[in-house]
Design an enzyme around this catalytic site. Structure first.
Site, mmCIF file in Angstrom:
data_model
loop_
_atom_site.group_PDB
_atom_site.id
_atom_site.type_symbol
_atom_site.label_atom_id
_atom_site.label_comp_id
_atom_site.label_asym_id
_atom_site.label_seq_id
_atom_site.Cartn_x
_atom_site.Cartn_y
_atom_site.Cartn_z
ATOM 1 N N HIS A 139 -27.286 6.293 -55.519
ATOM 2 C CA HIS A 139 -27.321 5.180 -56.478
ATOM 3 C C HIS A 139 -25.914 4.684 -56.798
ATOM 4 O O HIS A 139 -25.315 5.129 -57.787
ATOM 5 C CB HIS A 139 -27.974 5.650 -57.786
ATOM 6 C CG HIS A 139 -29.432 5.926 -57.686
ATOM 7 N ND1 HIS A 139 -30.393 4.965 -57.909
ATOM 8 C CD2 HIS A 139 -30.100 7.055 -57.380
ATOM 9 C CE1 HIS A 139 -31.591 5.486 -57.752
ATOM 10 N NE2 HIS A 139 -31.452 6.758 -57.426
ATOM 11 N N CYS A 168 -32.122 4.373 -52.698
ATOM 12 C CA CYS A 168 -33.046 5.490 -52.930
ATOM 13 C C CYS A 168 -34.491 5.074 -52.624
ATOM 14 O O CYS A 168 -34.807 4.861 -51.459
ATOM 15 C CB CYS A 168 -32.861 6.038 -54.337
ATOM 16 S SG CYS A 168 -33.439 7.729 -54.454
ATOM 17 N N GLU A 178 -25.082 2.152 -58.312
ATOM 18 C CA GLU A 178 -25.040 1.485 -59.622
ATOM 19 C C GLU A 178 -24.795 2.469 -60.768
ATOM 20 O O GLU A 178 -24.570 2.061 -61.902
ATOM 21 C CB GLU A 178 -26.347 0.700 -59.863
ATOM 22 C CG GLU A 178 -27.552 1.514 -60.270
ATOM 23 C CD GLU A 178 -28.273 2.220 -59.131
ATOM 24 O OE1 GLU A 178 -27.713 2.289 -58.004
ATOM 25 O OE2 GLU A 178 -29.382 2.723 -59.370
HETATM 26 N N1 GLN Z 1 -38.267 10.369 -54.915
HETATM 27 C C1 GLN Z 1 -38.474 8.964 -55.057
HETATM 28 C C2 GLN Z 1 -39.443 8.451 -53.991
HETATM 29 O O1 GLN Z 1 -39.828 9.168 -53.140
HETATM 30 C C3 GLN Z 1 -37.159 8.204 -54.997
HETATM 31 C C4 GLN Z 1 -36.271 8.579 -56.172
HETATM 32 C C5 GLN Z 1 -35.258 7.551 -56.551
HETATM 33 O O2 GLN Z 1 -35.381 6.365 -56.257
HETATM 34 N N2 GLN Z 1 -34.252 7.985 -57.279
HETATM 35 O O3 GLN Z 1 -39.830 7.329 -54.003
#
Ligand code: GLN
Length: 158
Positions: free
Chosen positions: A138, A45, A140
């Site tokens: 994710h 992410c 995890e």
């Molecule tokens: N929206 C976040 C970003 O732009 C990422 C969100 C996440 O890691 N769950 O950094």
């Protein structure tokens, strides 16, 4: 703390904050050196955003290890966070249950990048370039450890 590591996972969070902390604590070069030594780097992410060579809103790349363009918050705001099945052929026929939290998406992949996972609509949500992998979701947050095993295999191969 990076010395002696076999690999590094850059987790989710808020990439704007993480990029500031990387700068404040001088982590950019040491982490790039760890990657250059062959150790696997896995970004989930926000971690994926940090590994991208290009960020479509114009933010500067942080660890440009994967030749992709990512779009932050590509699915919308927190209310649009969702869970869904993700096809990941390298992990077998059973799809991975993906947890997407204000997730990014990959808009462009370079010729040196392997696409690891797509959503049903074809959007790319996991990639690998050499010893760097990234997922928009994710792994995890589920009990499915196949992505963890994949990463550990990369570590033992390096
Ligand atoms: N929206 C976040 C970003 O732009 C990422 C969100 C996440 O890691 N769950 O950094």
């Amino acid at each position: 703390h990076l010395r002696g590591l076999d690999g590094l996972i850059i987790p989710g969070g808020e990439s704007t904050t993480m990029r500031k902390l990387v700068a404040r604590w001088g982590l950019r070069d040491p982490i790039l050196e760890l990657a250059a030594s062959g150790a696997p780097i896995f970004g989930t992410c926000a971690g994926m955003i940090l590994l991208a060579r290009e960020i479509s809103d114009g933010d500067e790349p942080v660890f440009p290890l994967i030749d992709v363009t990512v779009k932050r918050n590509a699915f919308g705001r927190q209310l649009e966070s969702f869970e869904g099945e993700v096809s990941v052929p390298v992990l077998g026929d059973t799809p991975v249950h993906g947890v997407f939290i204000r997730a990014p998406v990959i808009e462009r992949v370079g010729s040196t990048v392997d696409v690891l996972a797509t959503l049903d609509d074809g959007r790319i949500v996991a990639v690998r370039e050499r010893n760097a992998i990234a997922t928009a979701f994710h792994p995890e947050l589920t009990q499915d450890h196949r992505f963890h095993s994949y990463f550990l295999n990369m570590a033992s191969e390096s």
